[in-house]
Design a protein around this motif. Structure first.
Motif, PDB file in Angstrom:
ATOM      1  N   LYS A 196     -20.411  -9.500   0.000  1.00 55.33           N
ATOM      2  CA  LYS A 196     -20.688  -8.530  -0.933  1.00 55.33           C
ATOM      3  C   LYS A 196     -19.358  -8.569  -1.692  1.00 55.33           C
ATOM      4  CE  LYS A 196     -21.568  -3.665  -0.837  1.00 55.33           C
ATOM      5  NZ  LYS A 196     -21.743  -2.219   0.074  1.00 55.33           N
ATOM      6  N   LYS A 197     -18.237  -8.694  -1.321  1.00 52.72           N
ATOM      7  CA  LYS A 197     -16.922  -8.669  -2.125  1.00 52.72           C
ATOM      8  C   LYS A 197     -17.058 -10.068  -3.037  1.00 52.72           C
ATOM      9  CE  LYS A 197     -12.939  -8.281   0.018  1.00 52.72           C
ATOM     10  NZ  LYS A 197     -11.835  -8.859   1.036  1.00 52.72           N
ATOM     11  N   ILE A 198     -17.334 -10.961  -2.534  1.00 52.79           N
ATOM     12  CA  ILE A 198     -17.475 -12.261  -3.479  1.00 52.79           C
ATOM     13  C   ILE A 198     -18.632 -12.045  -4.622  1.00 52.79           C
ATOM     14  CG2 ILE A 198     -17.903 -14.841  -3.544  1.00 52.79           C
ATOM     15  CD1 ILE A 198     -17.199 -14.774  -0.630  1.00 52.79           C
ATOM     16  N   HIS A 199     -19.721 -11.528  -4.096  1.00 55.00           N
ATOM     17  CA  HIS A 199     -20.956 -11.273  -5.037  1.00 55.00           C
ATOM     18  C   HIS A 199     -20.405 -10.332  -6.135  1.00 55.00           C
ATOM     19  CE1 HIS A 199     -25.515 -10.674  -5.685  1.00 55.00           C
ATOM     20  NE2 HIS A 199     -24.836 -11.432  -6.485  1.00 55.00           N
ATOM     21  N   SER A 200     -19.894  -9.228  -5.820  1.00 54.63           N
ATOM     22  CA  SER A 200     -19.569  -8.063  -6.682  1.00 54.63           C
ATOM     23  C   SER A 200     -18.545  -8.748  -7.687  1.00 54.63           C
ATOM     24  CB  SER A 200     -19.334  -6.823  -6.096  1.00 54.63           C
ATOM     25  OG  SER A 200     -18.375  -7.152  -5.073  1.00 54.63           O
ATOM     26  N   LEU A 254     -10.260 -14.428  -6.072  1.00 53.64           N
ATOM     27  CA  LEU A 254     -11.571 -14.138  -6.948  1.00 53.64           C
ATOM     28  C   LEU A 254     -11.065 -13.464  -8.145  1.00 53.64           C
ATOM     29  CD1 LEU A 254     -13.792 -12.487  -3.951  1.00 53.64           C
ATOM     30  CD2 LEU A 254     -14.002 -14.639  -5.411  1.00 53.64           C
ATOM     31  N   LYS A 255      -9.740 -12.917  -8.269  1.00 57.42           N
ATOM     32  CA  LYS A 255      -9.149 -12.347  -9.555  1.00 57.42           C
ATOM     33  C   LYS A 255      -9.110 -13.376 -10.491  1.00 57.42           C
ATOM     34  CE  LYS A 255      -7.478  -7.968  -8.012  1.00 57.42           C
ATOM     35  NZ  LYS A 255      -6.437  -8.006  -6.766  1.00 57.42           N
ATOM     36  N   LEU A 274     -23.703 -18.502  -5.797  1.00 55.84           N
ATOM     37  CA  LEU A 274     -23.129 -18.216  -4.327  1.00 55.84           C
ATOM     38  C   LEU A 274     -24.240 -19.029  -3.425  1.00 55.84           C
ATOM     39  CD1 LEU A 274     -21.052 -16.720  -2.679  1.00 55.84           C
ATOM     40  CD2 LEU A 274     -22.298 -14.582  -2.992  1.00 55.84           C
ATOM     41  N   VAL A 275     -23.519 -19.874  -2.473  1.00 57.69           N
ATOM     42  CA  VAL A 275     -24.364 -20.388  -1.444  1.00 57.69           C
ATOM     43  C   VAL A 275     -23.893 -19.831  -0.049  1.00 57.69           C
ATOM     44  CG1 VAL A 275     -24.896 -22.552  -0.330  1.00 57.69           C
ATOM     45  CG2 VAL A 275     -24.292 -22.417  -2.765  1.00 57.69           C
ATOM     46  N   LYS A 318     -17.017 -10.729 -13.199  1.00 57.84           N
ATOM     47  CA  LYS A 318     -16.598 -11.950 -13.966  1.00 57.84           C
ATOM     48  C   LYS A 318     -17.554 -12.289 -14.948  1.00 57.84           C
ATOM     49  CE  LYS A 318     -12.318 -12.421 -12.463  1.00 57.84           C
ATOM     50  NZ  LYS A 318     -11.175 -12.549 -13.413  1.00 57.84           N
ATOM     51  N   GLU A 319     -18.662 -12.188 -14.631  1.00 58.45           N
ATOM     52  CA  GLU A 319     -19.970 -12.604 -15.345  1.00 58.45           C
ATOM     53  C   GLU A 319     -19.875 -12.547 -16.987  1.00 58.45           C
ATOM     54  OE1 GLU A 319     -22.051 -14.665 -13.899  1.00 58.45           O
ATOM     55  OE2 GLU A 319     -24.138 -14.709 -15.084  1.00 58.45           O
ATOM     56  N   ALA A 320     -19.732 -13.342 -17.906  1.00 61.10           N
ATOM     57  CA  ALA A 320     -19.583 -13.203 -19.264  1.00 61.10           C
ATOM     58  C   ALA A 320     -20.855 -13.486 -20.038  1.00 61.10           C
ATOM     59  CB  ALA A 320     -18.309 -13.810 -19.694  1.00 61.10           C
ATOM     60  N   GLU A 321     -21.246 -12.810 -20.871  1.00 62.91           N
ATOM     61  CA  GLU A 321     -22.284 -13.305 -21.859  1.00 62.91           C
ATOM     62  C   GLU A 321     -22.175 -14.483 -22.322  1.00 62.91           C
ATOM     63  OE1 GLU A 321     -25.759 -11.992 -22.542  1.00 62.91           O
ATOM     64  OE2 GLU A 321     -24.857 -10.893 -20.772  1.00 62.91           O
TER      65      GLU A 321
END
Lengths: 966, 219
Positions: free
Chosen positions: A244-248, A203-204, A263-264, A253-256
């Motif tokens: 929860k871990k994946i979602h956070s 995830l990192k 996420l499914v 990581k979400e960039a503008e």
């Protein structure tokens, strides 16, 4: 026309095989597949429709998502998420479902609800039919067009952790993977930790586009303790934490500016109330589908989740990632996901989906242009073109968006109609072919039954009034009638029908055959009913029939009872229990017969104060006395010994469904700590097999057999199942090809000697001894081949089989003077029981496919199928072969014994087969039709085919009998 | 001349059936929490005990047992001892057969043995009562055309009915209905019981309707 009963029986069996093949063709729907074997490419995509000018660009709209994480939890039931317990089980997920930016659905999985077909469905978008599952048992990689392939071709980087079915289906597709086997069902923590341990580092990183996680733990818990066990909640909480871990991680990581993530959370299938799966009950079919992405509107309250098909996820993901939809997809894009994109893009997405579905429809349906969905799609496409024209002209009024919404609606309707038309194609039975097949089989069965008094008479000759019926008027009338019925049915049938698509010559042959059979049937029946001069010959037969012994009653009741028991799904699942039960009872009945024989003789002197001739002999010659007495005790010991053998074999392999999870000896032997025990056992069994089989072989075959059995042991050692005493360190395992081929050479050698002896006995000298030796050699060749194919822990099955056959033949069948029919029925029962002793069940999953690779470097179809069939049906086959040997080698057997045996075998096989196809037709909408009844149908038909082969073999023996007599 | 015997048989069977009925109903009324399914082993012990007691008493009173030549106490004791031994052996025999039929070897040994005890008290005990501990006589009665009196025929019928009942009782075991009576050995012992009761009814009836055809060798 007079034919011998063995010829008659094999003729009937072969034609029954054809009838059943027709039935099978009608019963199993052909999977919907496009005829092209190529895959959809970006360049093949249709242009955006535009009325007037030349087609617009063929480009795809901008993908909706940049990264996709698919978290697949095996056996996740819909009510675990959306049910009243959802808040307790999956608190975070539930929060997202209720308040987050997400879409949630109940995705309906199609049966068979087993992991592999479900993964195939999710990735290809098609619905793998039952027959598809069977056909692809041995080709591990998925060759059809699928989402993963498309993603790889488009240069997406994929990572996979979880069930190694994925790794086998998509070799070389994943940039990084770690597969866990789902073999040890009792483990439900390690399998999931194996997946989660990679998660933090993955995830990192930023170097992937698609991450697929497949968690098996929940499924294993279901198998162990069901959906209401206390283990479920901690497991689901664990899953919730992972989500929860994946979602956070994704949020951080979400960039503008860049595209959003998706996420499914989904399940491949559900879980029944007992915790198993495979069938089509509601809790097994309903799985949750939760899509989480910042692209979606934020929810304000819990909504009732909509219902979609599981395969709908495939086109949605494909379009969302900007990939072509795979060719055989029958799903339709989930409209909610597209909501936030522009109207032009939405229409374009729907158009792409519709175009793909219409192509598939064109390929798989004959009258596709009459299909409502297809027409709707054409209309919608035209409207879309008009809308595009308006749009490109720069029109931005209210009218444009209204027209656009109308087109959207038209598209959705068209998609729904086409998708359901394709889905229906899958679930439809071809009733006409089924009925035609059934009629064939039943006519033949009735002829077989009506011929019983003649076939089992002393002559063993059946008089078939074929010629007279061929020349009679009713035959021609029936031909005309059936042909007209055929024309009528075929012209009025809406759906495709296999029997109608056959060529005219074949159909006419079938019609003529059927009416000839019917006429024969009627004339045979009248011959039986009208009192004629034959009655005098029939009376003694009737009277002898009425004095049935307990054993006969048991044999008849058992055969009929077993046939009836096939109507219940549990009895089909647990058929081995039926056979073990019947076999035990049979052994007890035989035991009673033996006791009666030996103890009554003993009782007589004490009772009537006089010596029977037998006991007089005992006194006169001491040698003979010991002989007789030891024989008596051996005969008395045989049935209990058989019973004990059966009890031990029964605990060797647990099969069936309800008790399959119980520990058995086979697993214990196969664990690596007990390799020494297994080695000793295997060696002991091989030696015993040699001792039992070599008695009646020529010295050449004896040597070959010994070397062959040595080869079997060294093959097992090379593969790594057993070890030689001198080798202690674990050697590198090989495929054992050389050793296996070494054994094959001896098998062929023994078979060759046997055949040579048989031919010599038939053509040159009519020597009965030579013939029986030849037969026995063929039998021993078969034994050698089977011992190579059987797994090491199954060798005791083979060994016990030989032992019981030898003892029974020596002390029971010969001494108690059982006739050919009784012996045949007993052989058949033993064969059935041994089929299950070796670990088979009525489930496709228990077929050991690895047998197909013994001695082969790579997969070659013909030998692999032959070897697999041989090892699966080894039990029935060996017993049938022994029956041939036994019946044709006996000196005091009547010459027609072989014919009687063949006839009985044919009858025993065709009664359950014929009854079963009727049952399955009646139960075709049963809940368990795909999971329980259809596999059994395949097993039944395969068994019928094999029995037809055995009967042909009988035939040659019978033939030689009559020729040697002449 | 047989009417007397048939009547005696019918009344014996009535008493036996009534005692089985009482052994099921009385504890259900008196003991709280007693049920045929729930406390099945208890029911088995209750019924077997009652059947043993009642048949011993009834057959002793009727005096069917073949008259013994000796009347010493020692001989009677040895007969009693042998009867007990046969009873035990028969329990072990039934247990073995049931295990051979596929009952788990270790897991539910107690249940299996209780079932064996029930079968023994329904079948072997009657043989002991009617024929005494005499293997020769047993073999004679259970071989074809071996019956030498009405009681022998009756014995054949009831024993066969009980065993067939227990055999048929095993059929529902593989069904996946998850009913309380499908638990091992409930269905089998119920089957045996129903078979026994059927045998009790069928034996006098069959003998009554076939009394013309029945001919016995004189002893």
């Amino acid at each position: 026309m007079k034919v011998r009963s063995s010829v008659f029986a094999s003729f009937i069996l072969i034609f029954e095989g054809i009838g059943i093949a027709l039935f099978l063709r009608g019963f199993f729907p052909v999977p919907v597949k496009s005829s092209f074997s190529s895959k959809n490419r970006l360049s093949d995509l249709p242009a955006e429709p535009l009325t007037g000018s030349s087609p617009n660009s063929t480009r795809l709209p901008q993908p909706l998502f940049k990264r996709v994480v698919i978290m697949l939890v095996d056996a996740l039931r819909e009510d675990f998420v959306f049910g009243p317990d959802g808040r307790r089980y999956l608190p975070y997920t539930r929060h997202i479902v209720e308040r987050g930016s997400s879409h949630s659905f109940v995705a309906k999985a199609r049966p068979p609800t087993v992991t592999m077909p479900r993964i195939k469905a999710l990735t290809t978008g098609s619905i793998p039919g039952f027959i598809d599952v069977v056909m692809n048992l041995n080709s591990p990689a998925l060759l059809e067009d699928n989402l993963i392939w498309q993603a790889k071709t488009a240069g997406k980087r994929m990572i996979f952790y979880g069930d190694d079915t994925w790794v086998r289906l998509f070799p070389k597709h994943f940039m990084e993977y770690d597969g866990t086997t789902s073999f040890f069902v009792s483990d439900y923590t390690e399998v999931d930790n194996n997946v989660t341990r990679h998660l933090d580092s993955t995830l990192k990183r930023d170097d992937w586009d698609i991450l697929i996680l497949h968690y098996l733990g929940l499924d294993h818990i279901g198998h162990i303790s069901g959906p209401h066990s206390s283990l479920i909640q901690p497991k689901l909480l664990e899953m919730d934490d992972i989500l929860k871990k994946i979602h956070s991680a994704l949020i951080s990581k979400e960039a503008e500016g860049s595209l959003p993530y998706l996420l499914v959370l989904c399940g491949d299938h559900g879980m029944s109330e007992t915790g198993s799966h495979g069938g089509s009950s509601e809790p097994e079919v309903n799985t949750p589908l939760v899509l989480i992405s910042p692209a979606f509107k934020r929810k304000v309250e819990m909504e009732k989740p909509g219902v979609v098909e599981q395969v709908d996820l495939t086109p949605t993901l494909a379009l969302g990632l900007g990939l072509p939809i795979s060719q055989n997809n029958v799903g339709r894009v989930i409209p909610g996901v597209l909501e936030e994109s522009s109207l032009r893009d939405q229409l374009r997405f729907l158009h792409l989906n519709g175009y793909q579905l219409s192509c598939l429809l064109k390929d798989s349906m004959q009258g596709y242009d009459k299909d409502a969905g297809f027409e709707q799609f054409r209309v919608a496409e035209k409207a879309h073109g008009n809308w595009m024209k308006l749009y490109l002209e720069g029109n931005t009024s209210e009218v444009l968006s209204n027209v656009g919404k109308k087109v959207l609606k038209q598209y959705l309707e068209a998609l729904a109609a086409m998708s359901s038309a394709l889905g229906k194609q899958l679930g439809k039975y071809d009733m006409y072919s089924m009925i035609a097949g059934m009629v064939f089989v039943f006519q033949l069965l009735l002829v077989l039954l009506l011929a019983m008094p003649e076939a089992l008479s002393g002559g063993g000759v059946v008089d078939l009034p074929v010629l007279s019926s061929l020349l009679s008027l009713p035959f021609y009338l029936l031909c005309l009638l059936l042909a007209s019925v055929h024309v009528l049915v075929c012209t009025s049938a809406e759906s495709s029908c296999y029997f109608c698509s056959l060529s005219w010559g074949l159909v006419f042959a079938a019609v003529a055959f059927s009416s000839a059979m019917f006429c024969t049937l009627v004339s045979m029946m009248t011959r039986h009913l009208t009192p004629g001069p034959k009655i005098s010959g029939k009376v003694p037969f009737r009277s002898s029939e009425w004095s049935l012994s307990e054993l006969d009653v048991l044999l008849l009741a058992g055969t009929l009872g077993h046939t009836l028991s096939l109507a219940a799904s549990s009895f089909v699942e647990e058929e081995h229990q039926t056979w073990y039960f019947l076999l035990n009872t049979l052994c007890l009945a035989v035991f009673q017969d033996v006791c009666r024989k030996y103890f009554r003789e003993q009782r007589d002197p004490s009772d009537g104060e006089e010596h029977t001739p037998l006991s007089k002999d005992c006194y006169t010659s001491a040698h003979q006395k010991t002989n007789v007495c030891s024989e008596k005790w051996l005969a008395l010991a045989t049935p209990p010994f058989t019973l004990i053998c059966c009890r031990l074999l029964r605990s060797l392999n647990q099969t069936g469904v309800q008790w399959a999870h119980l520990p058995d000896v086979g697993h214990w032997l196969n664990s690596s700590e007990h390799r020494t025990v297994l080695s000793f056992l295997a060696a002991f069994c091989l030696v015993l097999i040699y001792l039992l089989v070599q008695r009646r072989c020529s010295w050449v075959s004896k040597v070959a057999l010994a070397l062959g059995l040595l080869g079997v042991y060294s093959y097992r050692a090379a593969v790594g199942n057993v070890s030689f005493p001198w080798q202690h360190s674990s050697r590198t395992m090989s495929k054992g090809t050389v050793e296996a081929r070494f054994v094959y050479v001896f098998v062929l050698g023994i078979l060759f000697t046997g055949t040579k002896d048989l031919l010599r006995s038939q053509i040159i000298t009519a020597d009965a001894k030579l013939k029986s030796r030849g037969l026995w050699e063929i039998y021993s060749g078969l034994v050698l081949l089977v011992s190579l194919l059987f797994r090491a822990h199954n060798l005791p099955v083979l060994c016990c089989c030989m032992l019981i056959q030898t003892l029974m033949a020596q002390f029971i069948w010969k001494k108690l003077h059982y006739d050919a029919a009784q012996t045949t029925i007993m052989h058949y029962w033993f064969g059935q029981a041994f089929f299950y002793f070796q670990g088979n069940s009525n489930n496709i999953a228990t077929i050991d496919i690895s047998v197909g690779f013994v001695g082969l470097e790579s997969y070659v179809e013909a030998p692999a199928i032959f070897l697999t069939a041989l090892s699966t049906y080894a039990g029935p086959l060996l017993w049938a072969c022994h029956l041939v040997c036994y019946l044709s080698s006996e000196r005091d057997q009547s010459p027609v014994a072989v014919g009687h045996g063949c006839y009985c075998l044919a009858l025993l096989r065709s009664v359950p087969a014929a009854a079963y196809i009727v049952l399955i037709t009646v139960l075709r909408y049963h809940l368990f039709i795909w999971s329980v009844f259809s596999p059994k149908l395949l097993y039944e038909s395969m068994h019928l085919l094999l029995t037809a082969g055995v009967c042909l073999f009988f035939n040659t023996m019978d033939h030689s009998h009559s020729s040697s007599k002449a | 001349m047989w009417d007397h015997e048939i009547r005696a048989m019918a009344s014996t069977h009535c008493i036996l059936a009534a005692s089985v009925f009482m052994a099921t109903v009385l504890p259900a009324v008196l003991v709280p929490g007693f049920s045929v399914y729930g406390t099945h082993l208890l029911w088995i012990y209750c019924v077997s005990g009652t059947v043993v007691a009642v048949s011993v008493a009834v057959f002793w009173l009727l005096g069917i047992t073949p008259p013994t030549k000796k009347h010493t106490v020692g001989y009677k004791l040895s007969r009693l001892f042998r009867s007990c031994l046969y009873f035990l052996l028969s329990c072990i025999f039934f247990h073995t057969v049931v295990v051979l039929y596929g009952a788990p070897l270790i897991d539910s040994a107690l249940e299996t043995f209780s079932f064996a005890v029930l079968l023994t008290s329904l079948t072997t005990l009657r043989c002991l009562c009617v024929l005494g501990p005499n293997v020769q006589a047993w073999i004679r009665v259970f071989s074809r055309h071996g019956a030498m009196s009405v009681w022998d025929t009756c014995l054949q019928i009831t024993v066969a009915c009980t065993l067939v009942g227990a055999w048929i009782g095993a059929f529902p075991l593989p069904l996946d209905w998850d009913r309380p009576w499908q638990v091992w050995p409930v269905s089998c012992s119920l089957g045996a019981m129903i078979g026994f009761l059927t045998g009790l009814v069928a034996a006098p009836a069959w003998i009554h309707y076939h009394r013309k055809q029945l001919t016995y060798k004189c002893k």
